[in-house]
Structures are given as C-alpha cells and as structure tokens.
Scaffold this active site. Structure first.
Site, PDB file in Angstrom:
ATOM      1  N   LYS A  96       0.879  -1.167   0.000  1.00 33.97           N
ATOM      2  CA  LYS A  96       0.000   0.000   0.000  1.00 33.97           C
ATOM      3  C   LYS A  96       0.914   1.213   0.000  1.00 33.97           C
ATOM      4  O   LYS A  96       1.649   1.461   0.962  1.00 33.97           O
ATOM      5  CB  LYS A  96      -0.888  -0.011   1.240  1.00 33.97           C
ATOM      6  N   ALA A 184      -9.161   6.064   3.865  1.00 35.24           N
ATOM      7  CA  ALA A 184      -8.993   7.277   4.669  1.00 35.24           C
ATOM      8  C   ALA A 184     -10.212   8.187   4.702  1.00 35.24           C
ATOM      9  O   ALA A 184     -10.866   8.414   3.687  1.00 35.24           O
ATOM     10  CB  ALA A 184      -7.802   8.114   4.202  1.00 35.24           C
ATOM     11  N   GLY A 185     -10.478   8.681   5.899  1.00 37.71           N
ATOM     12  CA  GLY A 185     -11.465   9.729   6.089  1.00 37.71           C
ATOM     13  C   GLY A 185     -12.816   9.255   6.607  1.00 37.71           C
ATOM     14  O   GLY A 185     -13.664  10.073   6.930  1.00 37.71           O
ATOM     15  N   ASN A 206      -8.911   2.408   9.663  1.00 34.41           N
ATOM     16  CA  ASN A 206      -8.021   2.210  10.810  1.00 34.41           C
ATOM     17  C   ASN A 206      -8.522   3.018  12.001  1.00 34.41           C
ATOM     18  O   ASN A 206      -9.131   2.477  12.916  1.00 34.41           O
ATOM     19  CB  ASN A 206      -6.575   2.559  10.467  1.00 34.41           C
ATOM     20  N   THR A 207      -8.354   4.338  11.947  1.00 33.17           N
ATOM     21  CA  THR A 207      -8.686   5.177  13.100  1.00 33.17           C
ATOM     22  C   THR A 207     -10.133   4.989  13.558  1.00 33.17           C
ATOM     23  O   THR A 207     -10.403   4.925  14.760  1.00 33.17           O
ATOM     24  CB  THR A 207      -8.450   6.656  12.755  1.00 33.17           C
TER      25      THR A 207
END
Lengths: 257, 341
Positions: A96, A184-185, A206-207
């Site tokens: 990635k 992401a986001g 992830n987050t």
C-alpha cells in the site's frame, strides 16, 4: 468475491493495525471485522524495521493476508526503500503505497506517488496507491502499472466521511474495471455504507475502528455496513425523484367523498 | 524465608519493599550497575489511572488508584497530589471531547479555570479537563529513595551480576527483569518509548500536563528547577537505540505547541526505554519453573507496581499456593475482587 491482483477475497473491509488500545483488542477487532487483509506500517511501528518482531508475529498469527504500507514516507525514494524492506519482512509483493505531501492534512503527494508506483510496479510489486479522487492522477497510476486505486474520501483520521460524492461517482464511472477502495477519512459505519452504495469495491479503515470506544464492536458494525452498502449497490438502488410516487395505482381506487 | 529478586527496576524494588516490611529476608540482584537502568528510569512517574483509562481497561484504574497512597507511605514527601491537566489545541477540541467520553473523575475547565491552575498556560487553551485526584512523582528520585530505604530495611543488593548465574539457598525467586524477558517469556513484547528533558526558567508548571493531538499525544511533567520531562512515544519495537529524529521533532513540536517558551529551553537529555508488555497491555504475575514472574507493566510501572508487589508478597506468604496459578488476565473480567493468584 473481490479480485485484487488475481487474489480473491470475500471480505470488502481492509483493516489497519495502528493505535489500538492493545494488541489483544486489535486481534479481537480483526476477527470481528472478518477482514481478510490487514495493513501494517513498517516504518511507524518498527523504528527501522529490524525489530518489532513480536508485534508482526501477532499480526501474522491472525492468518490474514498482510498489506504492508509505507505510511510516513514523504518522498518517492523513501517509499520505494520502505516497500522493498516490507517485501523482505512480510514476504509479499503487495504494497500500500503512501507518499505524504502535506504534513498536516496527510494529503498524498500525487507526483511522487506516480513516480514511486512506476518504480515499484517495474520491480514486480503489486501496488495499492493511496491517492486523491483526481481522475487524471488515477489514469497516471494505472499507466504506471497499478491495477487497484485507493482514493481518500477525506483526510486520514479525520472521520468526516465522504466530502466530494460527485468526484467519487465520477471515479467509479471512469474506472469501471479497476477495483476502487476508499482509503482514509471514514468515521462511521454509515459513511462506509454510502461509499459502497456508490459502487466502491471495498473500504480501508483504521482510526475509525482503533479509536472507537469499543473497537471490537465498531469493527463488527463497519463489517455489516459495508456488506449492506455493497448489497444495496448490487441490488440496484432507486434514483431519488422530487415528487411522491404512490406504490399502488391511484386510478381505479374507490373514492369516498 | 529468603527471597531473591532479580531486577532492580520499579517492579523489583516494590516487591522487595512489600516483602521486607513483612520481615522476609530479601536480596536483589541486577546485571546493571545500579537501580532503575531499564524502562523505569525513563518513566513519566504519573500516577494517573483516571487519564490512563482513556485507552486502558478498568483494571488499570481499579489497581492504580491505590498507587499514590502506596508511594506516599513508602517514600513520604515524594508524591505530589495536584492532579493532571489535559489540554488540546483549539482545532483538536474533538480530541478533548473524545478523551472526556472515555474517562471519569475530571471536571471541565474554561480559560479562567486553566489560568488559575497553571498561570503559564493562561490564554493558550480554551478548554481543559482537570483530573484532581491524580498524582505524580519523580521516578529517578523514587528509585534511589526506595533503594536507600530498602538498604535501611536490611535488603541486600548485588549489582553487576552475571546474566545466568545460579541462585542456591533461596526459598523463592521473583523475576522482575522486565524487557530482559522478551523472547523468553511467551507473548511478551517490547514497546519502545522515547523521552527527553528540557530545561528552562521561563515556564512554570505545577502538575503534569497532557497535550492531546490526533497523532502525537504527549505529556510534560515538571521535575522542579526548571526541568521538564517530555514523553513519550509508543512504538511497537524492542529496539532501545537512541531517539529518532522524527520522534525528537514530534516531541519538541508538541512541547512548543504547549508553550512557545519551550522553544528556548535547553535539551538536556534524551532517552529510550523498552516497556515490556503482554498482548492485553496488562501486567501479569505467574509461576514457571519454580520462579515467580512479575512482568508486562507496559506504560504503567509506577502506577501498577504497588498492586502487583502486594499480590506477590501475599502469594509468597500464603502456604499451599505454590502450584501453577492463573495469571492476572482473569482479572479483567472481575476487577473489583482484587488480584487473585
């Protein structure tokens, strides 16, 4: 089934491994998400790649495919070097590719990204580039050898969800045969359902999971939302209209007045 | 009864103290040349279980809330009970709300509240969380203080010991060697932590301050005389090499964000410690090959060593409990009952 570089996976959720309260919770979240692909940062989590063995062992023990990433790299050469280290550590050609262009928003440096993607593809890597929703950049990445694109939908870790839905639609329309993974986001399961309804092939998180109050439960919630969004897309969504449409014919109904 | 303790870090010294006060004859050996040369010497020394609850399980709060009293009793005058202040830059207000939603035992402060607690931070932050029950100590002063106290209690120390020497003549051996057990104890891993010391007469803080940031949370602990400990990174690695440029930059950047005067401070020390941790990041006490092991303190050495030490002491003094006993892991599900070995 989702096909990524001739590999079939049934889960459309890719999960990051950073910043969980503990490896135990990471492992439980990974299982709850039913993910088949875990992404691991070689750079951040290892201070040089020599060590970090125990953490990598735990991730390997989960039995999923590993997608190493080049998080934290700011130049093409740094990313290429990290990718080569990752290939040795994890024994996979998958990478990635992240090349950060802006320290604050973590926006990708798309110029360096294309350059690194070209070098790595020529070197036998199967590149998953973290990119923006820019179509031209997407085309350049495909020319560089990428057969998967991973556009952001908002800045990394921001949890604000899809910011430019027309751009995401347009991406889907322009790259009908390229697996598109939103990377992401995303902040909440409904964000994931939304991008899957737009026809995206998978979602990388992830987050949103790691920093949730209960990461394990959140992993399961996202898994359901992703599946729901994908099924919805496949089932053929109704286009919204600006007037009511009765579901039973009005003509012929008895009139009481 | 004679007990040998391997390892003169915070865990070993705490166990020694618990045993010594019960009248047990204790000897401590360490391969290093003094106390606290492992991760303990690089610790923040925060006795902050309410804050830690943000990412740690309830057990850390249940066991850790007794820590300040234990240290106060062991080393009178060393524990400072002024609470913890948690701040975030204005644009990271969401981080503060997230922190608040995961923790308890705090109150919200506005600008005036922050200014009255820490005048140096007046006008710098709109909101803060104040955890008034928390405390801290200076780990290095605590380690040397405990060393001195143990000598007074008749505990003998032997430094510069060989790694694998035999230990005949002891009734029990307690292994508190921390990251020395990585690769030897199943599932034990290292979590690298980097820290630094800044010195400036221009900033005065009277309690630990945590600065929240989505990527680089940090804390600053005042050590007196214009000295501040800034920590700490959390990197999945057992590499104990010098601090990386990136970590140094991030820690300094965060210190500067807390107060620009830190930009003029002198960087007087950087350090790296490897925290031993089990997969659930909770410490464990277990018996193996006739030895008792206490390990896996992760970032909670000073916070949880007292509770673990008490349990080891209780175990050693309770006859008929010498066979394999469950690890602390079971405690996660039943924190109120205390540690059962």
């Amino acid at each position: 089934m989702l096909e990524l570089y001739e590999t079939n996976v049934s889960s459309r959720l890719l999960l990051g491994t950073a910043r969980y309260p503990s490896p135990t919770i990471l492992a439980d979240a990974a299982r709850a998400s039913k993910t088949e692909i875990l992404t691991v940062s070689l750079r951040r989590e290892t201070a040089g790649g020599k060590q970090g063995g125990a953490f990598f062992e735990m991730i390997r023990d989960l039995g999923t495919r590993i997608l190493p990433n080049t998080a934290g790299c700011h130049t093409a050469s740094e990313a290429v070097l990290t990718a080569r280290m990752a290939r040795e550590v994890f024994g996979t050609n998958w990478i990635k590719l992240e090349v950060i262009g802006h320290q604050d928003t973590l926006q990708p440096d798309v110029f360096a990204l294309v350059e690194a993607a070209r070098i790595l593809s020529a070197d036998g890597f199967e590149v998953f580039p973290y990119t923006t929703d820019d179509l031209v950049v997407g085309e350049r990445l495909i020319e560089a050898g990428c057969r998967v694109l991973m556009p952001w939908c908002a800045p990394i870790g921001s949890a604000i969800g899809p910011q430019n839905i027309p751009a995401l639609r347009s991406m889907r329309a322009h790259f009908p045969d390229i697996p598109l993974i939103v990377d992401a986001g995303l902040g909440r399961p409904s964000h994931a359902a939304l991008v899957m309804e737009l026809g995206f092939d998978a979602v990388l998180l992830n987050t949103a999971v790691a920093n949730a109050g209960d990461p394990v439960r959140m992993a399961g919630a996202f898994a359901k939302a992703i599946e729901a969004g994908h099924s919805g897309y496949q089932a053929g969504l109704l286009e919204p209209r600006d007037m009511a449409v009765p579901s039973t014919p009005v003509i012929g109904k008895a009139v009481f007045s | 009864m004679r007990v040998l303790i391997k390892g003169a870090g915070v865990a070993g010294l705490a166990v020694a103290h618990e045993l010594a006060v019960s009248g047990i004859k204790v000897e401590i050996v360490d391969t290093a040349s003094g106390v606290g040369t492992g991760a303990s010497g690089f610790a923040g020394g925060m006795l902050a279980p309410w804050c830690e609850r943000e990412s740690a399980p309830e057990t850390v709060l249940t066991l850790g809330r007794r820590a300040a009293d234990w240290w106060d009793a062991a080393l009178p005058g060393q524990v400072v009970r002024r609470g913890t202040l948690v701040v975030a830059p204005a644009r990271d207000g969401a981080e503060l709300r997230r922190f608040a939603s995961r923790t308890s035992g705090f109150e919200w402060l506005d600008e005036a509240g922050i200014a009255s607690l820490e005048p140096a931070l007046a006008g710098r932050f709109r909101q803060a969380l104040f955890f008034c029950k928390e405390a801290y100590l200076d780990p290095r002063a605590a380690l040397t203080g405990l060393h001195r106290k143990l000598l007074g209690e008749g505990v003998s120390f032997r430094f510069g010991a060989e790694q694998d020497e035999e230990h005949p003549g002891f009734d029990r051996i307690v292994d508190c060697t921390g990251h020395g057990r990585i690769n030897l104890t199943k599932d034990l891993r290292g979590v690298r932590g980097e820290m630094l010391y800044l010195q400036t007469p221009e900033v005065t803080l009277s309690r630990p301050v945590r600065l929240l940031h989505p990527r680089i949370p940090l804390y600053i602990v005042p050590r007196g005389n214009g000295l501040f400990m800034v920590g700490a990174t959390m990197i999945e690695s057992a590499d104990d090499g010098p601090i990386t440029a990136r970590s140094l930059m991030e820690l300094l950047n965060a210190a500067y964000a807390l107060h620009p005067a830190f930009g003029e401070a002198q960087l007087v020390e950087t350090g790296t410690g490897v925290r031993p941790a089990f997969p659930d990041n909770l410490p464990r006490v277990f018996e193996s090959d006739g030895r008792i092991f206490v390990n896996g303190f992760y970032r909670h050495g000073f916070l949880l060593a007292p509770a673990m030490a008490q349990e080891v002491a209780e175990h050693i003094q309770t006859p008929g409990m010498s066979t394999a006993y469950p690890t602390l892991k079971t405690l996660r599900h039943n924190p109120r009952e205390g540690v059962r070995l």
